[in-house]
Design a protein around this motif. Structure first.
Motif, PDB file in Angstrom:
ATOM      1  N   PRO A  30       0.829  -1.203   0.000  1.00 17.53           N
ATOM      2  CA  PRO A  30       0.000   0.000   0.000  1.00 17.53           C
ATOM      3  C   PRO A  30       0.864   1.255   0.000  1.00 17.53           C
ATOM      4  O   PRO A  30       1.839   1.344   0.747  1.00 17.53           O
ATOM      5  CB  PRO A  30      -0.807  -0.115   1.296  1.00 17.53           C
ATOM      6  N   ARG A  31       0.518   2.205  -0.838  1.00 12.05           N
ATOM      7  CA  ARG A  31       1.200   3.497  -0.887  1.00 12.05           C
ATOM      8  C   ARG A  31       0.155   4.572  -0.596  1.00 12.05           C
ATOM      9  O   ARG A  31      -0.519   5.067  -1.486  1.00 12.05           O
ATOM     10  CB  ARG A  31       1.840   3.717  -2.251  1.00 12.05           C
ATOM     11  N   MET A  32       0.075   4.921   0.687  1.00  9.14           N
ATOM     12  CA  MET A  32      -0.960   5.828   1.163  1.00  9.14           C
ATOM     13  C   MET A  32      -0.397   7.256   1.292  1.00  9.14           C
ATOM     14  O   MET A  32       0.361   7.703   0.437  1.00  9.14           O
ATOM     15  CB  MET A  32      -1.513   5.303   2.485  1.00  9.14           C
ATOM     16  N   TYR A  33      -0.772   7.942   2.364  1.00 11.33           N
ATOM     17  CA  TYR A  33      -0.318   9.307   2.606  1.00 11.33           C
ATOM     18  C   TYR A  33       1.204   9.332   2.732  1.00 11.33           C
ATOM     19  O   TYR A  33       1.805   8.472   3.358  1.00 11.33           O
ATOM     20  CB  TYR A  33      -0.976   9.805   3.889  1.00 11.33           C
ATOM     21  N   HIS A  34       1.819  10.349   2.124  1.00 13.38           N
ATOM     22  CA  HIS A  34       3.275  10.536   2.137  1.00 13.38           C
ATOM     23  C   HIS A  34       4.004   9.464   1.322  1.00 13.38           C
ATOM     24  O   HIS A  34       5.042   8.949   1.727  1.00 13.38           O
ATOM     25  CB  HIS A  34       3.825  10.591   3.565  1.00 13.38           C
TER      26      HIS A  34
ATOM     27  N   GLY B   8       8.010   4.903  -3.814  1.00  6.63           N
ATOM     28  CA  GLY B   8       8.423   4.765  -2.422  1.00  6.63           C
ATOM     29  C   GLY B   8       7.493   5.514  -1.484  1.00  6.63           C
ATOM     30  O   GLY B   8       6.578   6.213  -1.893  1.00  6.63           O
ATOM     31  N   GLY B   9       7.770   5.339  -0.191  1.00  7.56           N
ATOM     32  CA  GLY B   9       7.039   6.085   0.819  1.00  7.56           C
ATOM     33  C   GLY B   9       5.736   5.454   1.245  1.00  7.56           C
ATOM     34  O   GLY B   9       5.371   4.351   0.840  1.00  7.56           O
ATOM     35  N   SER B  10       5.038   6.178   2.095  1.00  7.28           N
ATOM     36  CA  SER B  10       3.761   5.878   2.720  1.00  7.28           C
ATOM     37  C   SER B  10       3.954   5.860   4.231  1.00  7.28           C
ATOM     38  O   SER B  10       4.635   4.977   4.773  1.00  7.28           O
ATOM     39  CB  SER B  10       3.164   4.535   2.264  1.00  7.28           C
ATOM     40  N   ASN B  11       3.394   6.864   4.875  1.00 10.76           N
ATOM     41  CA  ASN B  11       3.422   6.913   6.335  1.00 10.76           C
ATOM     42  C   ASN B  11       2.294   7.805   6.843  1.00 10.76           C
ATOM     43  O   ASN B  11       2.500   8.995   7.096  1.00 10.76           O
ATOM     44  CB  ASN B  11       4.771   7.437   6.845  1.00 10.76           C
TER      45      ASN B  11
END
Length: 577
Positions: free
Chosen positions: A404-408, A422-425
């Motif tokens: 999953p690539r959510m917020y951030h 990349g990312g997701s946090n």
């Protein structure tokens, strides 16, 4: 006995070496597979890059700059010594939780798949960025002590380059602001921010630069009950030199030189909002030399439903996101949003232009809004949009990711045709258990189908600029490109079979791809070697006519043959003096 090396021998040696390099390079990107599919492929590049890819951008030195906020506490990249003081960082005691003992920015080397830590002195949380003409990244704003800071990163061929913070500051705090490179040499505009309804220019070179200018659109579109719904406004440069600015649901054409609204565009149809925290995304569709780059069309996709922010905050309900996209031509005299449906609802989605002119819609969620734990149902399958097909047949679904690539989260297009993801946090700190969507530090590559070895006979290779000026190509001038085709028998009309595109790499964060731009250039001549079934092709191209069409700086040059792109090379467009 002496060895005589002729010009023919040298060319043969160069051909063998370049072909060998090309085959190795393409195979490294996309190994042969019997399960060829048009849906693309996902690969895990690194299990842990140490920091969340909240912000990400590609440099012309083949590296990607990745950075997070500094206030999220310790990252997962432990430093041996503090950047600020040089003091040793131990693995116990206060040092174990001291944020200064951890990196919050890294440089990722595409060719080696390695990372190195970079220094970040003030918090760049939810900031913006644009490249200057020499390839330096100008990065503006953030939170706390970083809200008015201006930072520079000039990429290099070694490990000596790092962030440099300017002593000059922004006129106002810029948290959740957008930036855009302007036609004027090394000028960037920074627009908006949390409770800031203005814009200003950087770098601060002129006396008038040390002030901010009120922009009524931002105050008019501010939704106080939903934390703005107009933060990170969409910015695009029209080919007439004016700015397209979109906030919430409304948009204008703006003359930044005279501080004047040129046009008020119609409101995008439908409910909901399109800007943070109701985060959708936007691109300017490819510009074409056939109309002298005069037809400029923008596209806005996704966002959150009306009331989604309050529903997620007060009742922990996550409303379904928007599934609509709107296209509108912003040049000429007739302006109307043409709406169409995506395969499903989407918010916090990144939109990237691919070398063949398609639009990749990737990352995000199906329900909720952007923010801390305010979204659900990750969007795991990218959408591919072909702007030239008939309406109703433009969207297709691509291969599903398992991360999953959510917020951030963020994504950037690489010169070898892959998309780095990349990312997701959606958590206030680095959190790896006990939450629906843990902090994500894995780095992936999505490889579009056209980079598969199946298409290598069609793919142009070894793209080389033959007559580039010492510092770049001047606007409106000719420049020569050479590339190799392993199969020239399918080329019947070279001037029509090949497309030559240049792409401005964006600064990506919060579903924003700032400064992203793709142009199809005019080929004045294309000559092939008709004596064999394979060989070199030489083309004479015409640079963009002005910085209104393509602001000065580095672009990725790609040769596209029947929809199959080459590996890109860098070209720099410059002013004549």
């Amino acid at each position: 006995m002496g060895i005589i090396i002729t010009k023919t021998t040298i060319c043969a040696i160069i051909l063998i070496i370049t072909l060998h390099y090309s085959i190795l390079h393409i195979n490294a990107v996309n190994p042969s597979s019997s399960n060829h599919t048009r849906q693309g492929r996902w690969d895990l590049l690194r299990e842990n890059v140490g920091v969340v890819a909240m912000h990400m951008t590609l440099t012309h030195h083949g590296t990607v700059i990745i950075f997070d906020q500094t206030q999220a506490g310790p990252s997962r990249y432990k430093l041996r010594r503090r950047f600020s003081s040089g003091r040793h960082c131990s693995s116990s005691g206060d040092d174990a939780t001291d944020s200064s003992c951890y990196a919050h920015s890294i440089e990722y080397d595409i060719s080696t798949n390695k990372i190195r830590a970079l220094r970040m002195d003030t918090d760049p949380w939810c900031s913006s960025g644009s490249f200057l003409s020499n390839g330096t990244l100008l990065q503006a704003g953030g939170n706390g002590r970083g809200a008015r800071r201006i930072r520079y990163f000039r990429p290099c061929n070694n490990t000596e380059c790092d962030w440099r913070q300017s002593r000059t500051q922004l006129s106002e705090e810029r948290w959740y602001a957008s930036s855009l490179a302007l036609p004027q040499r090394d000028r960037v505009v920074v627009v908006g921010g949390r409770r800031v309804f203005s814009y200003e220019f950087v770098p601060k070179m002129l006396s008038n630069d040390h002030r901010a200018f009120h922009l009524p659109l931002l105050s008019q579109t501010n939704d106080r009950n939903s934390r703005g719904n107009n933060l990170y406004p969409f910015l695009h440069l029209s080919s007439d030199g004016n700015l397209f600015i979109f906030a919430n649901r409304d948009s204008i054409l703006f003359n930044h030189r005279r501080n004047r609204v040129v046009k008020n565009f119609p409101r995008i149809p439908g409910g909901g909002s399109r800007n943070y925290p109701s985060t959708g995304s936007s691109v300017i569709l490819p510009l074409n030399h056939n109309d002298r780059f005069q037809r400029v069309e923008v596209m806005v996709c996704g966002g959150s439903a009306s009331g989604a922010y309050q529903a997620s905050r007060r009742r922990h309900r996550y409303l379904q996101g928007l599934d609509s996209c709107g296209r509108m031509v912003i040049t000429g005299n007739t302006h109307r949003w043409r709406m169409e449906r995506m395969p499903g609802p989407r918010l916090m989605n990144d939109m990237l232009l691919l070398p063949n002119g398609d639009v990749l819609i990737i990352n995000g969620a199906k329900r909720g809004v952007a923010g801390w734990e305010r979204a659900r149902n990750a969007s795991l399958r990218p959408f591919l949009y072909n702007p030239t097909k008939p309406q109703g047949r433009r969207f297709s679904l691509l291969s599903r990711t398992n991360i999953p690539r959510m917020y951030h989260s963020s994504a950037v297009l690489l010169p070898d045709g892959r998309v780095l993801v990349g990312g997701s946090n959606p958590n206030e700190r680095y959190t790896f258990r006990g939450v629906d969507y843990p902090t994500e530090l894995r780095l992936q590559a999505f490889t579009p189908h056209y980079m598969d070895n199946h298409y290598n006979p069609t793919r142009p290779s070894n793209v080389t600029l033959l007559s580039q000026h010492l510092n770049g190509v001047v606007y409106g001038s000719e420049f020569h490109v050479r590339f190799f085709m392993s199969n020239t028998t399918t080329i019947s009309r070279p001037s029509r079979d090949f497309e030559f595109v240049v792409y401005a790499p964006p600064f990506t964060t919060h579903s924003m791809s700032m400064n992203q731009r793709l142009l199809r250039l005019r080929a004045k001549s294309v000559v092939t070697d008709n004596k064999s079934s394979s060989g070199w092709v030489e083309a004479v191209l015409e640079a963009p006519p002005s910085p209104n069409v393509a602001p000065s700086g580095y672009y990725m040059l790609t040769v596209v043959n029947q929809g199959i792109p080459s590996v890109s090379q860098w070209v720099r467009f410059i002013h004549s003096s």
